[in-house]
Design an enzyme around this catalytic site. Structure first.
Site, PDB file in Angstrom:
ATOM      1  N   ASP A 193      17.791 -39.633  43.895  1.00 45.72           N
ATOM      2  CA  ASP A 193      17.657 -40.124  45.089  1.00 45.72           C
ATOM      3  C   ASP A 193      19.032 -39.546  45.699  1.00 45.72           C
ATOM      4  O   ASP A 193      20.009 -39.519  45.378  1.00 45.72           O
ATOM      5  CB  ASP A 193      18.214 -41.731  45.096  1.00 45.72           C
ATOM      6  CG  ASP A 193      18.491 -42.371  46.302  1.00 45.72           C
ATOM      7  OD1 ASP A 193      17.548 -42.514  47.092  1.00 45.72           O
ATOM      8  OD2 ASP A 193      19.776 -43.040  46.663  1.00 45.72           O
ATOM      9  N   GLU A 277      12.039 -37.866  46.204  1.00 43.50           N
ATOM     10  CA  GLU A 277      11.379 -38.521  47.431  1.00 43.50           C
ATOM     11  C   GLU A 277      11.265 -37.255  48.353  1.00 43.50           C
ATOM     12  O   GLU A 277      12.470 -36.488  48.436  1.00 43.50           O
ATOM     13  CB  GLU A 277      12.063 -39.806  47.835  1.00 43.50           C
ATOM     14  CG  GLU A 277      13.724 -39.491  48.080  1.00 43.50           C
ATOM     15  CD  GLU A 277      14.105 -40.783  48.539  1.00 43.50           C
ATOM     16  OE1 GLU A 277      13.547 -41.858  48.865  1.00 43.50           O
ATOM     17  OE2 GLU A 277      15.667 -40.888  48.535  1.00 43.50           O
ATOM     18  N   ASP A 358      21.983 -47.240  44.860  1.00 44.37           N
ATOM     19  CA  ASP A 358      21.542 -45.876  44.649  1.00 44.37           C
ATOM     20  C   ASP A 358      20.865 -45.632  43.267  1.00 44.37           C
ATOM     21  O   ASP A 358      19.988 -44.827  43.182  1.00 44.37           O
ATOM     22  CB  ASP A 358      22.788 -44.940  44.805  1.00 44.37           C
ATOM     23  CG  ASP A 358      23.207 -45.133  46.220  1.00 44.37           C
ATOM     24  OD1 ASP A 358      22.599 -45.397  47.006  1.00 44.37           O
ATOM     25  OD2 ASP A 358      24.533 -44.713  46.305  1.00 44.37           O
TER      26      ASP A 358
END
Length: 413
Positions: A193, A277, A358
């Site tokens: 992340d 991502e 997170d």
């Protein structure tokens, strides 16, 4: 696989003068080739072919008084400059026709003599490596090289670059064996992340601090840029002030590049599969955090991870940018809705688990990547309180079964 290896060069004063001439001649040949093709198009004439354009701007031009000085530098560099023009036109035509993927390419433009970054490319018949570790360049001489590491093979070409800070670099292109680069397999997968508070948070709970390279030097850069703005244009003081600003920007870029390489290499070595991502960096850079987003260089980081994954025999899985990684409970899969940015931890209303925002997002990225690739979910949850059967192993409320694919983001009735 072809790789580039960059090394610092230290030419002496005569060599720097000759390199400046080489850069200038390569720039003039580029501009002449581009002007000839633009003039032909404006006159309604057919597109000038590669062989004909080389004859016009090199062979015929050297016989004229206006371009006779082109013979003072290596002809290989000039030929490579013409080929670069041809490649630029080919990329434009392929982009227009759809044969080239990625962002649309525009027509090549003229190069300015005021551009502080210059480059020239030498092929195998115009350079060689001497026995004492120097780099011989045609009509330049033997240049001292700072060898930070050895070359893995015989280079096919070298590009000499002078950056805006006045430093010289040699960029070698080397063909390496793909099989020799593959690392031994490891039984680990990682979800990443990316953010600004922490540069990267891994699914195993590790948090990598954000160095904020540009923010650290903002005050000094502002002072140097104010000094530059007060210098008279065209003066020697302005040249020196511009160089000081360029050196500070070079330090920022070097520190950022070193961090990105070290971090991406560490993640690739320790993980067989990396899940990350897909971020819309261009969109994020339009907001009030634009400077911080650009300073983070998320796009460059993902590009490095992707390239090193292919090089070392690892796998990279990209998660859709619309996947709500920070809005799901990694234990039960229930959605909690959009959370404000100042909320860094939260409790799941369904299973009662307490999550770091997170870390939970990194675990969700890992789980979504495993769902896409069809790998086991339990393997990615090792160390997060869930056993191989999917049950809770630490004290607390029992964890429901993970939500089935396609149900993320669902709210409680």
């Amino acid at each position: 696989m072809k790789l580039r290896y960059n090394y610092r060069l230290y030419p002496d004063a005569p060599q720097r003068e000759m390199l400046a001439r080489t850069f200038g001649c390569a720039r003039v040949v580029w501009n002449d080739a581009l002007a000839a093709r633009r003039a032909a198009r404006k006159a309604g004439l057919p597109f000038i072919g590669d062989a004909e354009i080389q004859r016009l701007v090199l062979t015929a031009a050297k016989k004229t008084p206006e371009r006779a000085w082109l013979g003072e530098v290596s002809s290989v560099v000039l030929q490579q400059s013409v080929r670069d023009v041809n490649t630029a036109y080919k990329n434009f035509f392929d982009s227009v026709s759809g044969r080239r993927r990625g962002p649309k390419m525009g027509l090549p433009v003229f190069k300015s003599r005021h551009d502080h970054r210059q480059a020239a490319r030498f092929t195998t018949n115009a350079f060689s490596l001497t026995g004492d570790g120097r780099l011989y360049l045609a009509k330049v001489g033997q240049v001292e090289v700072r060898w930070s590491r050895g070359l893995p093979g015989v280079p096919s070409s070298v590009t000499v670059v002078r950056d805006a800070a006045g430093r010289y670099f040699a960029s070698f292109v080397v063909e390496v064996d793909d099989a020799a680069q593959v690392l031994p397999e490891v039984d680990a997968e990682t979800g990443i992340d990316l953010g600004l508070t922490h540069y990267a948070v891994l699914s195993d709970g590790e948090k990598i601090a954000n160095p904020k390279w540009l923010r650290r030097r903002e005050k000094k850069l502002a002072r140097l840029q104010r000094s530059l703005s007060r210098k008279e244009k065209g003066s020697s003081n302005r040249v020196r002030a511009r160089a000081r600003v360029a050196r500070q920007h070079a330090k920022v870029a070097d520190a950022r590049r070193d961090f990105l390489h070290q971090t991406s290499t560490s993640i690739i070595r320790e993980s067989q599969v990396v899940h990350v991502e897909t971020l819309s960096v261009r969109g994020l850079a339009r907001g009030r955090l634009a400077k911080s987003v650009h300073d983070a260089s998320w796009g460059a980081f993902v590009t490095l991870v992707e390239g090193k994954a292919a090089r070392y025999g690892r796998a990279l899985v990209k998660i859709d940018r619309w996947f709500p990684s920070s809005q799901l409970c990694p234990c039960c899969g229930r959605g909690v809705g959009k959370l404000p940015l100042d909320v860094r931890d939260w409790d799941c209303w369904s299973c009662g688990e307490h999550h770091d925002r997170d870390i939970a997002a990194a675990i969700n990225v890992l789980l979504e990547g495993q769902r896409i690739t069809g790998t086991t979910v339990a393997a990615g949850l090792a160390g997060h309180g869930i056993n191989d059967c999917g049950g809770q192993v630490r004290p607390g409320k029992a964890t429901p079964t993970l939500a089935p694919p396609g149900t993320y983001g669902a709210q409680a009735a």
